[in-house]
Write an enzyme that holds these catalytic residues in place. Sequence first.
Site, PDB file in Angstrom:
ATOM      1  N   ASN A  46      -5.135   2.689 -13.190  1.00 47.59           N
ATOM      2  CA  ASN A  46      -4.155   1.734 -12.661  1.00 47.59           C
ATOM      3  C   ASN A  46      -2.752   2.325 -12.749  1.00 47.59           C
ATOM      4  O   ASN A  46      -2.460   3.099 -13.663  1.00 47.59           O
ATOM      5  CB  ASN A  46      -4.204   0.447 -13.502  1.00 47.59           C
ATOM      6  CG  ASN A  46      -3.222  -0.606 -13.016  1.00 47.59           C
ATOM      7  OD1 ASN A  46      -3.130  -0.883 -11.819  1.00 47.59           O
ATOM      8  ND2 ASN A  46      -2.478  -1.203 -13.935  1.00 47.59           N
TER       9      ASN A  46
ATOM     10  N   GLY B 115       0.768  -1.236   0.000  1.00 46.07           N
ATOM     11  CA  GLY B 115       0.000   0.000   0.000  1.00 46.07           C
ATOM     12  C   GLY B 115       0.800   1.289   0.000  1.00 46.07           C
ATOM     13  O   GLY B 115       0.295   2.327   0.423  1.00 46.07           O
ATOM     14  N   SER B 116       2.033   1.265  -0.543  1.00 45.29           N
ATOM     15  CA  SER B 116       2.807   2.510  -0.531  1.00 45.29           C
ATOM     16  C   SER B 116       2.192   3.554  -1.473  1.00 45.29           C
ATOM     17  O   SER B 116       2.272   4.762  -1.198  1.00 45.29           O
ATOM     18  CB  SER B 116       4.275   2.257  -0.880  1.00 45.29           C
ATOM     19  OG  SER B 116       4.421   1.910  -2.227  1.00 45.29           O
ATOM     20  N   ASN B 117       1.567   3.122  -2.555  1.00 46.19           N
ATOM     21  CA  ASN B 117       0.905   4.098  -3.436  1.00 46.19           C
ATOM     22  C   ASN B 117      -0.310   4.715  -2.749  1.00 46.19           C
ATOM     23  O   ASN B 117      -0.553   5.917  -2.887  1.00 46.19           O
ATOM     24  CB  ASN B 117       0.508   3.439  -4.761  1.00 46.19           C
ATOM     25  CG  ASN B 117       1.676   3.378  -5.730  1.00 46.19           C
ATOM     26  OD1 ASN B 117       2.078   4.389  -6.302  1.00 46.19           O
ATOM     27  ND2 ASN B 117       2.262   2.199  -5.879  1.00 46.19           N
TER      28      ASN B 117
ATOM     29  N   MET C 281      -3.714  -6.808  -7.874  1.00 45.51           N
ATOM     30  CA  MET C 281      -3.085  -7.799  -8.749  1.00 45.51           C
ATOM     31  C   MET C 281      -4.088  -8.744  -9.411  1.00 45.51           C
ATOM     32  O   MET C 281      -3.797  -9.909  -9.633  1.00 45.51           O
ATOM     33  CB  MET C 281      -2.034  -8.589  -7.966  1.00 45.51           C
ATOM     34  CG  MET C 281      -0.970  -7.697  -7.327  1.00 45.51           C
ATOM     35  SD  MET C 281      -0.194  -6.547  -8.480  1.00 45.51           S
ATOM     36  CE  MET C 281       0.907  -7.666  -9.303  1.00 45.51           C
ATOM     37  N   ARG C 282      -5.271  -8.235  -9.721  1.00 46.20           N
ATOM     38  CA  ARG C 282      -6.243  -9.069 -10.445  1.00 46.20           C
ATOM     39  C   ARG C 282      -6.739  -8.333 -11.675  1.00 46.20           C
ATOM     40  O   ARG C 282      -6.826  -7.102 -11.669  1.00 46.20           O
ATOM     41  CB  ARG C 282      -7.424  -9.413  -9.557  1.00 46.20           C
ATOM     42  CG  ARG C 282      -6.987 -10.257  -8.372  1.00 46.20           C
ATOM     43  CD  ARG C 282      -8.163 -10.829  -7.652  1.00 46.20           C
ATOM     44  NE  ARG C 282      -7.725 -11.390  -6.398  1.00 46.20           N
ATOM     45  CZ  ARG C 282      -7.773 -12.689  -6.119  1.00 46.20           C
ATOM     46  NH1 ARG C 282      -8.241 -13.551  -6.984  1.00 46.20           N
ATOM     47  NH2 ARG C 282      -7.346 -13.116  -4.950  1.00 46.20           N
TER      48      ARG C 282
ATOM     49  N   LYS D 235      -8.060 -13.279 -11.141  1.00 47.97           N
ATOM     50  CA  LYS D 235      -9.338 -12.582 -11.372  1.00 47.97           C
ATOM     51  C   LYS D 235     -10.254 -12.888 -10.198  1.00 47.97           C
ATOM     52  O   LYS D 235      -9.883 -13.660  -9.300  1.00 47.97           O
ATOM     53  CB  LYS D 235      -9.968 -13.043 -12.688  1.00 47.97           C
ATOM     54  CG  LYS D 235     -10.312 -14.523 -12.694  1.00 47.97           C
ATOM     55  CD  LYS D 235     -11.034 -14.930 -13.965  1.00 47.97           C
ATOM     56  CE  LYS D 235     -11.433 -16.401 -13.913  1.00 47.97           C
ATOM     57  NZ  LYS D 235     -12.241 -16.849 -15.017  1.00 47.97           N
TER      58      LYS D 235
ATOM     59  N   HIS E  74       1.131   1.043 -13.265  1.00 44.44           N
ATOM     60  CA  HIS E  74       1.887  -0.148 -13.672  1.00 44.44           C
ATOM     61  C   HIS E  74       3.382   0.194 -13.667  1.00 44.44           C
ATOM     62  O   HIS E  74       3.773   1.251 -14.161  1.00 44.44           O
ATOM     63  CB  HIS E  74       1.445  -0.601 -15.073  1.00 44.44           C
ATOM     64  CG  HIS E  74       2.121  -1.860 -15.506  1.00 44.44           C
ATOM     65  ND1 HIS E  74       1.761  -3.097 -15.003  1.00 44.44           N
ATOM     66  CD2 HIS E  74       3.167  -2.078 -16.334  1.00 44.44           C
ATOM     67  CE1 HIS E  74       2.550  -4.022 -15.529  1.00 44.44           C
ATOM     68  NE2 HIS E  74       3.417  -3.430 -16.339  1.00 44.44           N
TER      69      HIS E  74
HETATM   70  C1  GAR Z   1       3.522  -1.210  -7.449  1.00 43.56           C
HETATM   71  O1  GAR Z   1       4.870  -1.218  -7.851  1.00 43.56           O
HETATM   72  C2  GAR Z   1       2.598  -1.268  -8.635  1.00 43.56           C
HETATM   73  O2  GAR Z   1       3.097  -0.599  -9.731  1.00 43.56           O
HETATM   74  C3  GAR Z   1       2.516  -2.750  -8.867  1.00 43.56           C
HETATM   75  O3  GAR Z   1       2.432  -3.314  -7.576  1.00 43.56           O
HETATM   76  C4  GAR Z   1       3.174  -2.482  -6.672  1.00 43.56           C
HETATM   77  C5  GAR Z   1       2.304  -2.206  -5.465  1.00 43.56           C
HETATM   78  O4  GAR Z   1       3.009  -1.509  -4.496  1.00 43.56           O
HETATM   79  N1  GAR Z   1       1.381  -3.067  -9.659  1.00 43.56           N
HETATM   80  C6  GAR Z   1       1.398  -3.961 -10.655  1.00 43.56           C
HETATM   81  O5  GAR Z   1       2.377  -4.616 -10.950  1.00 43.56           O
HETATM   82  C7  GAR Z   1       0.066  -4.111 -11.399  1.00 43.56           C
HETATM   83  N2  GAR Z   1       0.250  -4.824 -12.611  1.00 43.56           N
HETATM   84  P1  GAR Z   1       2.269  -0.818  -3.261  1.00 43.56           P
HETATM   85  O6  GAR Z   1       1.343  -1.865  -2.652  1.00 43.56           O
HETATM   86  O7  GAR Z   1       3.386  -0.463  -2.339  1.00 43.56           O
HETATM   87  O8  GAR Z   1       1.506   0.393  -3.755  1.00 43.56           O
END
Ligand code: GAR
Length: 198
Positions: A111, A14-16, A94-95, A67, A113
């Site tokens: 999203n 969850g850093s984003n 991740m789904r 999914k 990526h």
């Molecule tokens: C992030 O790097 C995001 O870009 C990636 O998962 C990580 C989640 O980090 N997403 C994907 O690869 C989607 N295809 P977070 O939980 O620290 O935000």
Amino acid sequence: MTKLKLGVLGSGKGSNFVAIQDSILRGELEAEIKVVISDHATAGILERAKAYGIPARALPPSQFKTKLEPEIELELVRLLKSYEVEWVILAGYMRVVKKPLLEAYPHRILNIHPSLLPAFKGLEAWKQALLAGVSEAGCTVHEVNEGVDEGEILGQMRVPVEKGDSAESLHARIQKAEHLLFTEILVKISKNNLRINS
Ligand code: GAR
């Protein structure tokens, strides 16, 4: 200026989510995170949401990895609507998103990526970049459609691949860029500076 009503979906740490919520608290982004939802009851993102006092909900377990069963995705839609969510933010979710969610939120699902799309779609894109030997990596915010990592690109941020990078060090550099980019795109949307189909 529009106050964005966000619902954040995440499977991981969850850093984003934290970057977006902190930019709201600093007054940089006119938005409210109405709910955080995860497909994993033990995901770190739920604990982080609770620490901010934001409703944190887990979906029922799914028998699939990539999914959701249509009925679970319908439950997800019901949950988002019950929190009056208008924009669905995939922050490490991740789904693959299917019809129930896509039809409930047309052009309103974003999203992040960890690659410069269209390069390196799919899982662990930073590892794919490292293996391919590219000199530049980065991240992309895009609209979500029925394809995987394929919707309209709204913004990208580049980072260098450095000599001696490991998968971890490259991913960490990309994540710093993700945190800036996601907020930047949401600020533009809230200020009506980014055209998104309606
Ligand atoms: C992030 O790097 C995001 O870009 C990636 O998962 C990580 C989640 O980090 N997403 C994907 O690869 C989607 N295809 P977070 O939980 O620290 O935000």
